[in-house]
Motif scaffolding. Sequence first.
Motif, PDB file in Angstrom:
ATOM      1  N   SER A 281       0.902  -0.933   0.324  1.00 20.67           N
ATOM      2  CA  SER A 281       0.209  -0.237   0.255  1.00 20.67           C
ATOM      3  C   SER A 281       1.442   1.176  -0.247  1.00 20.67           C
ATOM      4  O   SER A 281       0.310   2.164  -0.163  1.00 20.67           O
ATOM      5  N   ARG A 282       2.119   0.903   0.101  1.00 18.82           N
ATOM      6  CA  ARG A 282       2.711   2.151  -0.287  1.00 18.82           C
ATOM      7  C   ARG A 282       3.099   3.450   0.536  1.00 18.82           C
ATOM      8  O   ARG A 282       3.495   4.325   0.952  1.00 18.82           O
ATOM      9  N   ILE A 283       2.775   2.593   2.400  1.00 15.24           N
ATOM     10  CA  ILE A 283       2.607   3.722   3.088  1.00 15.24           C
ATOM     11  C   ILE A 283       3.803   3.853   4.000  1.00 15.24           C
ATOM     12  O   ILE A 283       3.814   4.711   4.883  1.00 15.24           O
ATOM     13  N   ILE A 284       4.310   2.890   3.810  1.00 14.43           N
ATOM     14  CA  ILE A 284       5.710   2.499   5.145  1.00 14.43           C
ATOM     15  C   ILE A 284       6.345   3.605   4.904  1.00 14.43           C
ATOM     16  O   ILE A 284       7.802   4.306   6.019  1.00 14.43           O
ATOM     17  N   GLU A 285       7.000   4.603   3.254  1.00 18.39           N
ATOM     18  CA  GLU A 285       8.089   5.868   3.887  1.00 18.39           C
ATOM     19  C   GLU A 285       7.709   6.721   4.420  1.00 18.39           C
ATOM     20  O   GLU A 285       8.332   7.484   4.939  1.00 18.39           O
ATOM     21  N   VAL A 286       6.425   7.244   4.386  1.00 19.65           N
ATOM     22  CA  VAL A 286       4.913   7.801   5.662  1.00 19.65           C
ATOM     23  C   VAL A 286       5.178   7.651   6.811  1.00 19.65           C
ATOM     24  O   VAL A 286       5.469   8.448   6.825  1.00 19.65           O
ATOM     25  N   ILE A 287       5.423   6.468   7.118  1.00 19.59           N
ATOM     26  CA  ILE A 287       5.171   6.465   8.241  1.00 19.59           C
ATOM     27  C   ILE A 287       6.464   6.101   8.993  1.00 19.59           C
ATOM     28  O   ILE A 287       7.163   6.491   9.999  1.00 19.59           O
ATOM     29  N   ILE A 288       7.088   5.925   8.125  1.00 16.28           N
ATOM     30  CA  ILE A 288       9.063   5.909   8.066  1.00 16.28           C
ATOM     31  C   ILE A 288      10.007   7.195   8.000  1.00 16.28           C
ATOM     32  O   ILE A 288      10.515   7.237   8.660  1.00 16.28           O
ATOM     33  N   SER A 289       9.111   8.107   8.480  1.00 17.36           N
ATOM     34  CA  SER A 289       9.419   9.434   8.431  1.00 17.36           C
ATOM     35  C   SER A 289       9.221  10.779   9.621  1.00 17.36           C
ATOM     36  O   SER A 289       9.596  11.301   9.980  1.00 17.36           O
TER      37      SER A 289
END
Lengths: 310, 436
Positions: B210-218
Amino acid sequence: MNHLLEANRISKQFGNFQALSDVSIQVPKHSIFGLLGPNGAGKTTLIRIINQITMPDKGEVVLDGEPLKPHHVQHIGYLPEERGLYKSMKVGEQALYLAQLKGLSYSEAKKRLNYWFEKLEIGHWWNKKIEELSKGMAQKIQFVVTVLHQPKLLIFDEPFSGFDPINANLIKDEILKLRDEGATVIFSTHRMESVEELCDHIALIHQSKKILDGKLIDIKKAHKTNTFEVGLSIENKSELKQLISERYHVSTADFKSLEDDLKLNIKLEPEHNSQQLLAFLSSKAHVNHYKELIPNANDIFIQTIKNNGL
Amino acid sequence: MNHLSLIIKREYLAKVKNKSFILMTFLSPLIIVGLFLFVAYLTNVNNEKIRDIVVLDQSDLFKETLVSTQQTKYQLVETMDLKSAKSLANETKAYGLLFIPNRTLDSISNYIQFFSEDSPSLSFITGLESKLENRIKELKLRQAGVDLDKIEAAKTYINLNQESFEGVKTSKAGSAMKLMFGGAAGYLLFMFIIVYGNMIMRSVIEEKTSRIIEVIISSVKPIQLMLGKIFGTSLAGITQFAIWILLGFVMLLVVTFVFGVDLTPVQTPQQELMNNAMTQSASNAEIQTIINEFYTLPIGNLIIAFVLFFIGGYLLYSSLYAAIGAAVDNETDTQQFMFPILMPLILAIYVGVFTVIEDPHGTISTVFSYIPFTSPVVMLMRIPFGVPLWEQALSLLILGMTFVLVVWFAAKIYRVGILMYGKKPTYKELLKWLKY
């Protein structure tokens, strides 16, 4: 302190692949900074280093005068290129969760979300799941989540991909508004039209190195070639062209016009000036079109990269 | 609220609110109880069937042996040839026809035949065979002039009175009980790791797709996200288990009381045999020993060790699952990495089942109860047999240290893997990631 963010001599290597070598950028406060470069140049790596997702091998990042620390994440809003949301989670819950991860309290996050949802007229989406929304709608939510905690520094990686023109415009206006309200924006893209419209400063990264940076206006000035595009209405075109080429460096131009004009690009040497040229031309023919050719970002981009050997 | 607890809360709620999770939680006990009832019902039906056996005994030696019971009715026919006996059996729809020709005692065993329409049940045939064998043996002995009463009197059953050096009485049945205890604990851990480890892995993959990962790990550190996921999912798992146990209990009560179904099925011939054997070996005193043994089980130790080894083993494996989830893009790519994870788990179960039974404190059992990837299962199986505390502590220490190491390793892979898209990594690449 004029720079909100300074990245000093950043290097990063992945295995044998050099992603960034000795890259420095300075992002002035309240500006929109364009981070440009072809695919794979190292833009995203630099952005991830600024977001503390990846650690640099060498170099340091300074935010607002302080070396970057974990707590700084709440001053940064990041919209990655690879972005998405939890598909089966409700819009409201999700936005609240992400806002709280950025350090907002529950009540504060809720208040600000209500404001944004009302402003963008998306309040009725609150209890919908992301999978029920269209891609453009989800992108809007994503944008709201990025700016909700009112970060000093906003980083957008290809922000307009996935937006239709209307929504892209809406977001563009919001970005400009955020800049005017005091935020600083780093904006990474390879779409040059948006650079032209938005950026005050740019840096161009190519094959892990920074090859150009500065104010967009200055860069344009430095790259202009003193060439003028003219359209002349006259019976005997070849005779006039012959005449002009005796004095100036001339090439054929191609632009749209209503009349069947003689269309030329005329390059001025340092000893010439534009007034002389105009006077000379008007004495010989009727001047329908007269315009200095200012290089656009796209030309500068392509030219600089060519000059740096590709 | 700090990040970790926010993540745990989200992961927990995301799992618990999931429709298929809710469905599984409430449907599984129903299905299990339903299956149980179904099997009980089938067993009843099966046992109510009466088998009519037509017997044509031309030798006239087996009359006393073939006595009808509740389930098997022997119908002895005389003065009839085999052909008409067959047609009789067929007409009366008998289960089968037992034909014993008139032969000498030495050769008769080769000529006895059984005819039936369908192939008869194995347990029935075995029972019948042993009946005939015993009878022939008896007759042969008698022919040889042996006094059967003396043989009967000479028969001896030995059931060793076991006692530890400290004077605690033990028994075979007690050992079986201990094994059940340890086995249940080990197996529970095994199931828990597989079910909820997979759940963690899927949830990591979901964040990637879902490509949310980068949002979260920022916003949070990857290791926080990973641990949050592991804890959140585990809590959801514990919730599910608790509900299952509660529901199962309630349903069993309801089923037994309201429907009044007798869950102890009518005794089958095998059970009769077993019961006989049991009553022979397990005298009252022995039952007392078993009960005593239950009380002398290191219950406190068992519970504490269960909790500690369970948590340790589960966390160890689930961080590996999280790393696998991070390394791949979709579930089909997980196969190549699943095998090395499942190997030690399956090995642990095998060692537990085959070696611990044989010798709970033997070399193999002891060694495997120290190796961190097998120790939770094997040690849990060994503990009911009494393992010195220092051994348990040492094994736990090794487990704990390995856990720290594996989390470090998993976090590295996780950190790099969650940002990698599009290609299926090899083991070589995973090793390279450790250096990023």
